[in-house]
Write a protein that holds these residues in place. Sequence first.
Motif, short mmCIF file in Angstrom:
data_model
loop_
_atom_site.label_atom_id
_atom_site.label_comp_id
_atom_site.label_asym_id
_atom_site.label_seq_id
_atom_site.Cartn_x
_atom_site.Cartn_y
_atom_site.Cartn_z
N UNK A 8 39.77 63.45 63.21
CA UNK A 8 39.00 62.66 62.80
C UNK A 8 38.41 63.83 61.32
N UNK A 9 39.06 64.63 61.03
CA UNK A 9 38.17 65.86 60.03
C UNK A 9 37.20 66.51 60.71
N UNK A 10 36.01 66.63 62.04
CA UNK A 10 35.24 67.30 62.89
C UNK A 10 35.85 68.60 63.27
N UNK A 11 35.23 69.13 62.75
CA UNK A 11 34.94 70.65 63.25
C UNK A 11 35.67 70.71 64.51
N UNK A 12 36.31 71.61 65.18
CA UNK A 12 36.25 71.51 66.48
C UNK A 12 36.42 72.89 66.48
N UNK A 13 36.12 74.07 66.30
CA UNK A 13 36.13 75.01 66.36
C UNK A 13 35.19 75.80 67.67
N UNK A 14 34.37 75.63 67.81
CA UNK A 14 33.25 75.45 68.53
C UNK A 14 33.70 75.83 69.88
N UNK A 15 34.46 74.58 70.27
CA UNK A 15 34.88 73.70 71.94
C UNK A 15 36.33 75.40 72.10
#
Length: 158
Positions: A8-15
Motif C-alpha cells: 500500500x506504499x506505507x513505510x514499514x522500515x521501523x517494524x
Amino acid sequence: MPRVESKEGEDVSKYLERPISKSADIMSLVTPIVEKVKEEGDKALLEFTEKFDRVRLSSPVLEAPFPQEMMEISDDLKKAIDISFSNIHNFHVAQDQKETLVVETCEGVICSRFARPIENVGLYIPGGTAVLPSTALMLSVPALVAGCKQILVVKKLF
C-alpha cells in the motif's frame, strides 16, 4: 536501513529494525537467575517457571502423557500446524540429498559432499512466555525427512 514499503506504499522500515542489546545489560538480568538456580536447584526452576510462564508445576520435568488441558488447541491452530508441516516437509524432500556431490576444485583435488542421517538427535525448543510450534516444526521435520531414527525434543520451561 533503506526504506521498505508495504504493497500500500506505507513505510514499514521501523517494524523491521532489531533492537540493539548490550551483552552487559543482558548478563545483568541473566546472572542472578543462573546463580539462584545453582543455589536452589529445582525450587528456583519452579519459581521461575511460575514467574515467567505463569504456570505452577509440582516438578520441573513434564512427562508424557500430558494432562488433557495441555493438549487442547483450536481447529484453526491444528490446520495451521498441518499446513506448516506439509510446507516444511515438501521443501526438505525437494532438496534430495541422496546423490553425492563431487567437485574437482583444482587439478587432482576432488571434494565430495554426502548426506547421512544422524541416528539420534536432540532438538531444543525454547519456551518461556512464547509457545513456539514453528521452531519445533523447523527442527523436527528436517530430522524426519533425513531419516533420523530417534528424535528427542526438549523444551525449556522458563
